[in-house]
Design an enzyme around this catalytic site. Sequence first.
Site, PDB file in Angstrom:
ATOM      1  CD  GLN A 121      54.978  90.651  21.234  1.00  0.00           C
ATOM      2  OE1 GLN A 121      54.515  90.092  20.241  1.00  0.00           O
ATOM      3  NE2 GLN A 121      56.100  91.359  21.192  1.00  0.00           N
ATOM      4  CB  CYS A 138      74.272  91.323  29.138  1.00  0.00           C
ATOM      5  SG  CYS A 138      75.878  90.539  29.093  1.00  0.00           S
ATOM      6  CG  ASN A 170      58.061  89.923  25.458  1.00  0.00           C
ATOM      7  OD1 ASN A 170      57.463  89.781  26.520  1.00  0.00           O
ATOM      8  ND2 ASN A 170      59.305  90.309  25.399  1.00  0.00           N
ATOM      9  CB  THR A 201      49.869 118.730  16.538  1.00  0.00           C
ATOM     10  OG1 THR A 201      49.761 120.064  17.004  1.00  0.00           O
ATOM     11  CG2 THR A 201      49.130 118.560  15.226  1.00  0.00           C
TER      12      THR A 201
HETATM   13  C1  LIG Z   1      55.039  92.709  25.558  1.00  0.00           C
HETATM   14  C2  LIG Z   1      55.582  94.010  25.028  1.00  0.00           C
HETATM   15  N1  LIG Z   1      55.216  95.156  25.605  1.00  0.00           N
HETATM   16  C3  LIG Z   1      55.657  96.343  25.185  1.00  0.00           C
HETATM   17  C4  LIG Z   1      56.531  96.444  24.126  1.00  0.00           C
HETATM   18  C5  LIG Z   1      57.032  97.783  23.690  1.00  0.00           C
HETATM   19  O1  LIG Z   1      56.393  98.202  22.524  1.00  0.00           O
HETATM   20  P1  LIG Z   1      57.021  99.357  21.601  1.00  0.00           P
HETATM   21  O2  LIG Z   1      58.177  98.755  20.898  1.00  0.00           O
HETATM   22  O3  LIG Z   1      55.917  99.746  20.674  1.00  0.00           O
HETATM   23  O4  LIG Z   1      57.407 100.474  22.493  1.00  0.00           O
HETATM   24  C6  LIG Z   1      56.952  95.270  23.487  1.00  0.00           C
HETATM   25  C7  LIG Z   1      57.928  95.318  22.385  1.00  0.00           C
HETATM   26  O5  LIG Z   1      58.653  94.395  22.121  1.00  0.00           O
HETATM   27  C8  LIG Z   1      56.464  94.018  23.952  1.00  0.00           C
HETATM   28  O6  LIG Z   1      56.824  92.873  23.382  1.00  0.00           O
END
Ligand SMILES: Cc1ncc(COP(=O)(O)O)c(C=O)c1O
Length: 384
Positions: free
Chosen positions: A177, A322, A149, A235
Amino acid sequence: MRIYFDNNATTPMHPSAVETLTTLSAEVFGNPSSVHFEGRKAKQVLEDARDRVAALLGAESKDIVFTSGGTESNNAALRGVVSNGSECCHIVTTTIEHPSVTAVVADLEVQGHEVTRIKPQASGRVDADEVIAALRPGTRLVTMMLANNETGVIQPVKEVAEVCRARGILFHTDAVQAIGKTPVSVADLGVDVLALAGHKFHGPKGAGALWVRGGSGLAGWVIGGSQERRRRAGTEAVPLYAALGAAAQAVLDEQDLVLGMESMRDRLEEAILGAIDGSVVNGKDAARVPNTTNLRISGCDSESMVIGLDLEGISVSGGAACGSGRVEGSHVLREMGVSLEDARSSFRISICRFTKKDEIDQFVGAVVRVAASVRASTGAAVTA
Ligand SMILES: Cc1ncc(COP(=O)(O)O)c(C=O)c1O
């Protein structure tokens, strides 16, 4: 008009997803489990959406479970695989996963499972051989993301999954991503479980999916109903999933735009690297998804860049803040061996398939101005 270059955080919804969500919210209110007309209509919409999501992955519809997004999909996958065995097992993962993976793995470790974490190389890519070397009798699960990401670097999922398959080890990939940026085929990747989130590819927030290879024996995670093949009771949010399906369809229909992102990204990187001394693209040497640039500008802390660009009408993302509010520098970059100072001077630009050349050019001008003003205010020396 603002320029939104933070599409890895979330994307604006595609017009067809908006249309689907609004129309169906008004018109399709039945419970898909009901046998009457309204129920059957809702069931049809839901199954059409499932077909569309499956088509995006080259998968079978029956193997798609709708979820609330990437975090739930990752949680469900990891806990579901591990809780299926009675004894503690060994899990292999990387140090650059999203928190929705790392936190679950850490929790499983506290429960007594053993974990091996593999660091990436300086390029941002994890070495497949290192992951394979960590496999041992008792390894039940490997979890490795498809695209990072923060850097966009594509990980060697296919190479490792092939070995896992031969050894009967389940392979989960967080493809959140990668979807909508590069073709993703579950058959080609050879994985067993794959997570996706609609809002990262112009679908709605709160709608995602988990693809589970038929026969993988993944335990259900919400019980109390027969929905989603007893894996996720409750649901179904039919209009949301229909909008997710519309977004999936749009990715397939707009492949020319998907492919066009690479030249936009290259235009952006060439212009910035040419115009700003001491600028570097983190992860540039590895294969990356075509929408992500992790840019380091020496002497410019990421917080000042994000705020300066925001004032210029442009949204990008800095390092994770942080508790104290201090920007710590991305742990992904730190794992790649980037120094703390350099990590603090890095920020993420993530375009989408609707990004225009004009926006790239305006952005480059703004980065040059903001970087010059940050350097002037701190008197920072430029280091390559
Ligand atoms: C690599 C990755 N995995 C999982 C997620 C989590 O996804 P969600 O925001 O739909 O819970 C993200 C969100 O930034 C992500 O970048």
